[in-house]
Design an enzyme around this catalytic site. Structure first.
Site, PDB file in Angstrom:
ATOM      1  N   PRO A  74      48.932  18.810  23.807  1.00 47.14           N
ATOM      2  CA  PRO A  74      48.382  17.636  24.501  1.00 47.14           C
ATOM      3  C   PRO A  74      47.192  17.839  25.431  1.00 47.14           C
ATOM      4  O   PRO A  74      46.386  16.918  25.566  1.00 47.14           O
ATOM      5  CB  PRO A  74      49.577  17.116  25.320  1.00 47.14           C
ATOM      6  CG  PRO A  74      50.724  17.989  25.059  1.00 47.14           C
ATOM      7  CD  PRO A  74      50.312  19.113  24.182  1.00 47.14           C
ATOM      8  N   LYS A 126      41.358   9.885  27.437  1.00 49.22           N
ATOM      9  CA  LYS A 126      41.403  11.352  27.581  1.00 49.22           C
ATOM     10  C   LYS A 126      40.134  11.982  27.000  1.00 49.22           C
ATOM     11  O   LYS A 126      39.483  12.815  27.636  1.00 49.22           O
ATOM     12  CB  LYS A 126      42.640  11.889  26.840  1.00 49.22           C
ATOM     13  CG  LYS A 126      42.692  13.402  26.757  1.00 49.22           C
ATOM     14  CD  LYS A 126      43.651  13.913  25.678  1.00 49.22           C
ATOM     15  CE  LYS A 126      43.319  15.362  25.373  1.00 49.22           C
ATOM     16  NZ  LYS A 126      44.051  15.956  24.281  1.00 49.22           N
ATOM     17  N   THR A 146      42.614  18.628  21.107  1.00 43.00           N
ATOM     18  CA  THR A 146      41.327  18.187  21.661  1.00 43.00           C
ATOM     19  C   THR A 146      41.305  18.583  23.133  1.00 43.00           C
ATOM     20  O   THR A 146      42.114  18.074  23.915  1.00 43.00           O
ATOM     21  CB  THR A 146      41.170  16.656  21.539  1.00 43.00           C
ATOM     22  OG1 THR A 146      41.308  16.289  20.179  1.00 43.00           O
ATOM     23  CG2 THR A 146      39.810  16.216  22.058  1.00 43.00           C
ATOM     24  N   LYS A 176      33.675  17.363  18.293  1.00 39.86           N
ATOM     25  CA  LYS A 176      34.760  16.366  18.374  1.00 39.86           C
ATOM     26  C   LYS A 176      34.515  15.391  19.527  1.00 39.86           C
ATOM     27  O   LYS A 176      34.630  14.172  19.366  1.00 39.86           O
ATOM     28  CB  LYS A 176      36.086  17.122  18.564  1.00 39.86           C
ATOM     29  CG  LYS A 176      37.265  16.277  19.011  1.00 39.86           C
ATOM     30  CD  LYS A 176      37.811  15.406  17.907  1.00 39.86           C
ATOM     31  CE  LYS A 176      38.975  14.559  18.417  1.00 39.86           C
ATOM     32  NZ  LYS A 176      39.358  13.535  17.470  1.00 39.86           N
TER      33      LYS A 176
HETATM   34  P1  NAD Z   1      51.988  14.266  20.890  1.00 37.92           P
HETATM   35  O1  NAD Z   1      52.248  14.061  22.349  1.00 37.92           O
HETATM   36  O2  NAD Z   1      52.617  13.357  19.906  1.00 37.92           O
HETATM   37  O3  NAD Z   1      52.423  15.766  20.472  1.00 37.92           O
HETATM   38  C1  NAD Z   1      52.233  16.897  21.274  1.00 37.92           C
HETATM   39  C2  NAD Z   1      53.457  17.803  21.075  1.00 37.92           C
HETATM   40  O4  NAD Z   1      53.242  19.037  21.759  1.00 37.92           O
HETATM   41  C3  NAD Z   1      54.752  17.199  21.661  1.00 37.92           C
HETATM   42  O5  NAD Z   1      55.771  17.163  20.662  1.00 37.92           O
HETATM   43  C4  NAD Z   1      55.109  18.148  22.792  1.00 37.92           C
HETATM   44  O6  NAD Z   1      56.513  18.271  23.009  1.00 37.92           O
HETATM   45  C5  NAD Z   1      54.497  19.437  22.278  1.00 37.92           C
HETATM   46  N1  NAD Z   1      54.304  20.474  23.288  1.00 37.92           N
HETATM   47  C6  NAD Z   1      54.034  20.321  24.615  1.00 37.92           C
HETATM   48  N2  NAD Z   1      53.935  21.532  25.201  1.00 37.92           N
HETATM   49  C7  NAD Z   1      54.137  22.466  24.218  1.00 37.92           C
HETATM   50  C8  NAD Z   1      54.149  23.889  24.197  1.00 37.92           C
HETATM   51  N3  NAD Z   1      53.930  24.612  25.285  1.00 37.92           N
HETATM   52  N4  NAD Z   1      54.387  24.512  23.017  1.00 37.92           N
HETATM   53  C9  NAD Z   1      54.621  23.805  21.892  1.00 37.92           C
HETATM   54  N5  NAD Z   1      54.618  22.448  21.855  1.00 37.92           N
HETATM   55  C10 NAD Z   1      54.369  21.796  23.004  1.00 37.92           C
HETATM   56  O7  NAD Z   1      50.403  14.292  20.745  1.00 37.92           O
HETATM   57  P2  NAD Z   1      49.528  14.117  19.402  1.00 37.92           P
HETATM   58  O8  NAD Z   1      49.177  12.690  19.222  1.00 37.92           O
HETATM   59  O9  NAD Z   1      50.177  14.883  18.298  1.00 37.92           O
HETATM   60  O10 NAD Z   1      48.180  14.840  19.863  1.00 37.92           O
HETATM   61  C11 NAD Z   1      48.104  16.247  19.995  1.00 37.92           C
HETATM   62  C12 NAD Z   1      46.648  16.652  20.165  1.00 37.92           C
HETATM   63  O11 NAD Z   1      45.882  16.166  19.057  1.00 37.92           O
HETATM   64  C13 NAD Z   1      45.979  16.107  21.437  1.00 37.92           C
HETATM   65  O12 NAD Z   1      45.120  17.098  21.947  1.00 37.92           O
HETATM   66  C14 NAD Z   1      45.202  14.897  20.920  1.00 37.92           C
HETATM   67  O13 NAD Z   1      44.095  14.592  21.729  1.00 37.92           O
HETATM   68  C15 NAD Z   1      44.785  15.397  19.542  1.00 37.92           C
HETATM   69  N6  NAD Z   1      44.507  14.326  18.575  1.00 37.92           N
HETATM   70  C16 NAD Z   1      45.360  13.281  18.442  1.00 37.92           C
HETATM   71  C17 NAD Z   1      45.071  12.278  17.510  1.00 37.92           C
HETATM   72  C18 NAD Z   1      45.987  11.091  17.336  1.00 37.92           C
HETATM   73  O14 NAD Z   1      45.582  10.108  16.698  1.00 37.92           O
HETATM   74  N7  NAD Z   1      47.225  11.138  17.827  1.00 37.92           N
HETATM   75  C19 NAD Z   1      43.901  12.357  16.728  1.00 37.92           C
HETATM   76  C20 NAD Z   1      43.062  13.461  16.861  1.00 37.92           C
HETATM   77  C21 NAD Z   1      43.379  14.442  17.807  1.00 37.92           C
END
Ligand code: NAD
Length: 318
Positions: free
Chosen positions: A87, A267, A117, A192
């Site tokens: 995250p 963010k 990201t 990005k």
């Molecule tokens: P999310 O909150 O659904 O998933 C993040 C996961 O990471 C959670 O399951 C959390 O428990 C886990 N986590 C936290 N700390 C951890 C650790 N120390 N070790 C292992 N796992 C850990 O978020 P997401 O939507 O999957 O987004 C993740 C990343 O991808 C972010 O940086 C976001 O900006 C990027 N992103 C998201 C999207 C989107 O549409 N959701 C699109 C492009 C990029």
């Protein structure tokens, strides 16, 4: 001020991976994006061991064939490659550089791919430490959202050494449709954040101008047809129209659900703004976009797709 390039020269332990294809993968972060990405690696024949502090995430991933680990150290033990999508800046730095983190525990010669990201300075901090420990590191953020993760159509923007990018391609192809090598460490994050700031600005501008035209009495469909056949055409007008009911597949046509959450747009705009500040690059439109999406969030709509900004403008009194 943000440093523009990695100034030191590192010796990295490279192994002859052409004779032994990468097969065993640790996946960190099995959330909205990572859950689908790990499942797609399994579908393409990789052995995937996952770690996530959320028990629910681990249980869901197990159904897709991802075996669970109880810590980062246990997940990365003996693997060829580590993929993460986490995250925030702090979570990524702790996960990679902490005492129980990836760099201390990943096998020498392994490849680390971070798809979160984050600020470009995050990969620039991890890269030299990883290199000194004999592991390769690339930043590989993604575009395409949760649908792209599910359908393995993500675009990967990669920063790091060209040979490490080349090595990552089989894994990136299992999770996405396009892979770009953007330059040295951090360059993937720069690409990005530039993309997402432009997406935020065009989204805001599309909402503003469509709202004005519709309030002046134009039929919304006629206005959209004009825009899509004129000089204002963009991804926001063609694919992501913020006015409900005009583009059936756009989040606006499903109550602004299951899209790119407004809070994630905030963010990314904050990360991009901080990057711009570091090099004193003027971002007048990016700054306005950041403030407007923040207002959407502070009014309680952070979970809605970012095109919800149209509703905010529409409901402004005369
Ligand atoms: P999310 O909150 O659904 O998933 C993040 C996961 O990471 C959670 O399951 C959390 O428990 C886990 N986590 C936290 N700390 C951890 C650790 N120390 N070790 C292992 N796992 C850990 O978020 P997401 O939507 O999957 O987004 C993740 C990343 O991808 C972010 O940086 C976001 O900006 C990027 N992103 C998201 C999207 C989107 O549409 N959701 C699109 C492009 C990029």
């Amino acid at each position: 001020m943000a440093s523009r390039s990695v100034s030191r020269c590192f010796n990295i332990t490279t192994r002859n991976y052409s004779s032994k294809p990468d097969k065993n993968i640790a996946f960190l972060g099995l959330g909205n994006m990572g859950g689908f990405m790990a499942a797609n690696l399994v579908k393409k024949g990789f052995n995937v061991r996952g770690y996530d502090p959320s028990k629910e995430a681990l249980t869901a991933a197990a159904k897709d064939g991802v075996s669970g680990a109880s810590s980062i150290a246990a997940a990365v033990d003996g693997v060829d490659v580590v993929v993460s999508i986490l995250p925030s800046n702090k979570v990524v730095l702790d996960a990679y550089l902490g005492d129980d983190g990836v760099v201390k525990h990943a096998p020498k010669g392994s490849l680390l791919i971070d798809s979160s990201t984050v600020d470009p300075n995050v990969p620039k901090q991890i890269f030299p430490v990883a290199s000194d420990s004999g592991v390769a590191f690339i930043d590989a953020p993604v575009s395409g959202g949760v649908m792209g993760a599910q359908n393995a159509t993500l675009a990967f923007m990669v920063g790091g050494r060209k040979e490490d990018f080349d090595r990552s391609v089989p894994m990136l192809k299992a999770m996405g449709a396009k892979q770009f090598h953007c330059g040295a460490s951090g360059a993937g994050q720069v690409a990005k954040l530039s993309n997402n700031m432009l997406m935020g600005i065009t989204g805001m501008a599309t909402a503003e101008c469509m709202n004005m035209g519709i309030k002046m009495g134009l039929d919304p469909q006629v206005l959209l047809d004009v825009l899509n056949n004129s000089s204002a055409r963009s991804w926001s007008t063609e694919v992501y129209c913020p006015v409900p009911g005009l583009v059936p597949t756009a989040p606006s046509s499903r109550e602004y659900e299951n899209g790119f959450k407004n809070e994630l747009m905030v963010k990314d705009l904050e990360l991009a703004s901080s990057m711009a500040l570091g090099i004193r690059s003027p971002i007048p439109l990016g700054a306005v976009a950041t403030q407007l999406y923040r207002i959407v969030q502070s009014r309680g709509y952070g979970q809605k797709d970012f095109s919800f900004i149209y509703q905010l403008l529409k409901n402004e009194k005369k």
